[in-house]
Design an enzyme around this catalytic site. Structure first.
Site, PDB file in Angstrom:
ATOM      1  N   GLU A  48      41.162  34.920  50.905  1.00 42.29           N
ATOM      2  CA  GLU A  48      42.251  33.696  51.017  1.00 42.29           C
ATOM      3  C   GLU A  48      43.626  34.106  50.749  1.00 42.29           C
ATOM      4  OE1 GLU A  48      41.767  30.655  48.047  1.00 42.29           O
ATOM      5  OE2 GLU A  48      39.581  30.399  48.328  1.00 42.29           O
ATOM      6  N   GLU A  58      35.805  31.675  43.308  1.00 41.83           N
ATOM      7  CA  GLU A  58      36.590  31.959  42.063  1.00 41.83           C
ATOM      8  C   GLU A  58      36.017  31.687  40.870  1.00 41.83           C
ATOM      9  OE1 GLU A  58      40.489  30.080  42.758  1.00 41.83           O
ATOM     10  OE2 GLU A  58      41.297  31.972  44.188  1.00 41.83           O
TER      11      GLU A  58
HETATM   12  C1  GLA Z   1      42.281  29.050  45.285  1.00 42.47           C
HETATM   13  C2  GLA Z   1      40.967  28.346  45.614  1.00 42.47           C
HETATM   14  C3  GLA Z   1      41.179  27.684  46.926  1.00 42.47           C
HETATM   15  C4  GLA Z   1      42.503  26.736  46.992  1.00 42.47           C
HETATM   16  C5  GLA Z   1      43.572  27.679  46.816  1.00 42.47           C
HETATM   17  C6  GLA Z   1      45.218  27.220  46.883  1.00 42.47           C
HETATM   18  O1  GLA Z   1      42.171  30.187  45.804  1.00 42.47           O
HETATM   19  O2  GLA Z   1      39.833  29.185  45.857  1.00 42.47           O
HETATM   20  O3  GLA Z   1      40.033  26.732  46.935  1.00 42.47           O
HETATM   21  O4  GLA Z   1      42.385  25.935  45.790  1.00 42.47           O
HETATM   22  O5  GLA Z   1      43.550  28.549  45.496  1.00 42.47           O
HETATM   23  O6  GLA Z   1      45.969  28.227  46.656  1.00 42.47           O
END
Ligand code: GLA
Length: 642
Positions: A315, A158
């Site tokens: 995710e 991210e």
């Molecule tokens: C992000 C991060 C993860 C986690 C999620 C929680 O997407 O990449 O490591 O922290 O949020 O929602």
């Protein structure tokens, strides 16, 4: 090796849609690891994303690498038939880096330095950070190049999520100056582009320029805009530095990184060519009854980043997250529906954050595939059922999402420029406008692709251009040519106003589109908050109004005070529609239904009830898989079309 070849390895390594999630075995002991393997089998997991936050464990002291623990886990996963999306681990550096090199910590625009103890505490321009990161990547790539579990590299995590505005330290300032030198060549060219004769901002030397730090009043708009470009480029440079190492040591293994929910920070169209496959993290709010549309839009963006290529849902939460004010759980069946929505819009994976719910740390109340309550839970039962369902449809994996007849244009630098300060209205924001104009298509189950300003518009019968505030003459010409060649355009207000340096296109607004739209705008007249004006017979306009002078366009709807607000202009073989206000949703729907019908853009299926979405994926052997999502009762159907 190019990305088409590399990504083939990923597809070859799995039999069906990638299913699994972030796996953090370092948070647990051996008894739990044994249970993990067993439960992954039960849940139908075929891909685990490993090592995202493992830097401190893998390099406990500078240059002292410890991968023994990781060897064990990767071997175990390989034996269990689970492939691995292996992280480069660089998302969060170990505490020793900040102790030895405090200059790697990021500095905010007010001078505040951010410290370790959370995550992502690194300055993207820091050569020290990049050096340590790439050395770690070299170790990982060298060690695991031939590991049977390795299916995909996951670089960073991210980018730009927490440090969305880059860094303002001395190193970043010097990097910004170098970036500007490269862009402008001479300081005079920069002065010209930035209009620095305004407010005595003229520079005599690049060394006089700073990142846009806290200042007494509005900062130079072009400086802010270039700083945004620079910030996106600097993060991309960090990504590319790692990618180069991987390409050298593991040339056959594809690479990705996961993007955060459609965010302003990164110019994703500049990033996408550097990913073998786009990955995305999606977190719709179960408390928001209307979240499905925004999610569909972001999925359309992800599909658009590589011209319609499938992408990876890297995710999502099996149920609740922990970072909203009130974190609702997903009701029965919602996780399945969310997952199928992603697949319908082009995802080739259904992955979660995370496999097992953490015992401690800031995310212990974030749901996971294996909750604190263990496998005898609703969440794990739903996880297992979905895993089995996806595994039973191997033909889905690698199928092509059907191309749409409508497209919406999205452009990051224009988005940044639109939302700069000192504008006619601070409430004109891009995502809001883009979503409002995507919505009537979505509600009618009309598929919509997302295209960049320099994309190919010619396959589309309808091009929607929301708030393209900043536009280069070249892009304006391409949009004009598209209409002249027979395309239908819908453009919303406050488009075509400035060039790529945020200098007004002179000659009457919107100068580059005046002839195309058959009108000019004399003055903007944003509406006060909560105020609406009558629009046409039964509708209203909100947010924005303007004084439109018709120069050939036909007025279709007028505001209550008589000013034209929706116009239509025939140009060449095509039609250019213009919206000078934000129509209420029902009026916009009626209008867009008319426009798309005239342009022969149909819903994905005839006679669908409101609340039902259908999308099609075409298998490698040409079969059409119809995915139906019924948001009224939460049901999903996957059938083969004749
Ligand atoms: C992000 C991060 C993860 C986690 C999620 C929680 O997407 O990449 O490591 O922290 O949020 O929602």
């Amino acid at each position: 090796m190019n990305d088409t070849h590399r990504i083939g390895r990923f597809y070859d390594s799995l039999d069906s849609v990638a299913y699994g999630g972030d796996y953090n075995p370092e948070q647990w002991g051996p008894e739990v690891h044994a249970e993990d393997t067993e439960l992954m089998r039960k849940a139908g997991v075929n891909l685990a994303t490993v090592g995202i936050f493992s830097w401190a464990k893998a390099e406990p002291a500078p240059g002292a690498y410890d991968f023994g623990w990781l060897d064990t886990h990767l071997d175990r996963l390989a034996d269990a038939g689970v492939r691995v999306c292996l992280a480069t681990m660089t998302a969060s550096p170990p505490a020793w880096l900040a102790r030895l090199h405090p200059e790697t910590l990021p500095v905010m625009e007010d001078g505040t330095r951010l410290y370790p103890g959370s995550r992502q505490h690194w300055c993207p321009s820091s050569p020290v950070f990049r050096d340590h990161a790439t050395r770690l990547v070299e170790q990982l790539a060298g060690r695991y190049a031939d590991h049977p579990a390795l299916a995909l590299w996951h670089i960073g995590n991210e980018y730009g999520c927490h440090i969305s505005r880059h860094c303002h330290c001395e190193v970043s300032t010097a990097a910004f100056r170098a970036w500007l030198r490269e862009r402008y060549g001479t300081v005079d060219a920069l002065n010209e582009a930035w209009c620095t004769d305004f407010w005595a901002q003229r520079y005599g030397d690049f060394d006089e320029i700073h990142t846009p730090r806290s200042a007494p009043s509005f900062r130079n708009p072009a400086q802010q805009l270039d700083y945004r470009r620079f910030s996106s480029d600097e993060l991309l440079a960090c990504y590319l530095a790692e990618k180069q190492v991987l390409e050298r040591l593991t040339p056959a293994v594809p690479v990705t990184t996961n993007f955060v929910p459609v965010a302003r920070t990164l110019d994703l169209f500049r990033w996408a060519p550097h990913l073998d496959v786009v990955s995305y993290d999606s977190y719709p709010d179960p408390h928001d009854a209307d979240s499905a549309h925004g999610t569909a839009f972001s999925y359309d963006v992800m599909r658009g980043l590589k011209g319609g290529q499938p992408w990876l849902l890297m995710e999502q939460a099996p149920s609740a997250v922990n970072w909203r004010r009130r974190n609702g759980r997903k009701p029965d069946g919602r996780m399945r529906l969310d997952s199928w929505q992603a697949v319908a819009h082009g995802a080739d994976s259904v992955l979660f954050f995370q496999w097992r719910q953490s015992r401690g740390g800031a995310e212990k109340f974030h749901s996971a595939m294996v909750p604190h309550g263990g496998p005898d839970t609703r969440i794990f039962r739903e996880v297992g059922a979905l895993g089995a369902e996806l595994a039973a449809l191997p033909e889905l994996f690698g199928s092509r999402p059907e191309r749409a007849d409508a497209a919406l244009l999205l452009e990051w630098p224009s988005w940044w420029a639109l939302e700069l300060d000192a504008h006619p209205s601070s409430d004109v924001t891009l995502l809001d406008t883009a979503l409002a104009h995507h919505r009537p298509l979505y509600d009618a189950s009309v598929a919509c692709d997302i295209v960049p300003a320099d994309g190919d518009f010619s396959p589309y019968r309808l091009l929607v251009v929301p708030n393209l505030y900043s536009v280069s003459s070249a892009t304006a010409e391409r949009i004009t040519d598209y209409v002249a060649a027979g395309g239908t355009l819908v453009m919303s207000y406050f488009s075509g106003i400035t060039d790529e340096y945020d200098r007004v296109h002179l000659g009457g607004y919107p100068a580059p589109f005046r002839e195309l739209l058959g009108l000019r705008i004399e003055e903007f007249d944003p509406l006060p908050e909560g105020v609406t004006l009558p629009l046409g017979d039964a509708g209203t306009g909100s947010l924005w109004s303007e004084d439109i002078v018709l120069e050939g366009a036909e007025p279709i709807l007028a505001l209550g005070d008589g000013r034209p607000a929706v116009t239509r202009h025939t140009y060449g073989d095509g039609t250019a529609w213009y919206l000078g206000t934000r129509p209420d949703p029902a009026t916009l729907r009626t209008l867009m239904d008319r426009i798309r019908t005239e342009a022969s853009v149909a819903p994905t299926e005839a006679d669908l009830p409101e609340g039902v979405q259908v999308r099609t994926r075409i298998t490698t052997d040409g079969r059409r898989l119809r995915i139906g999502l019924d948001w009224r009762d939460g049901s999903v159907s996957v059938t083969e079309q004749e």
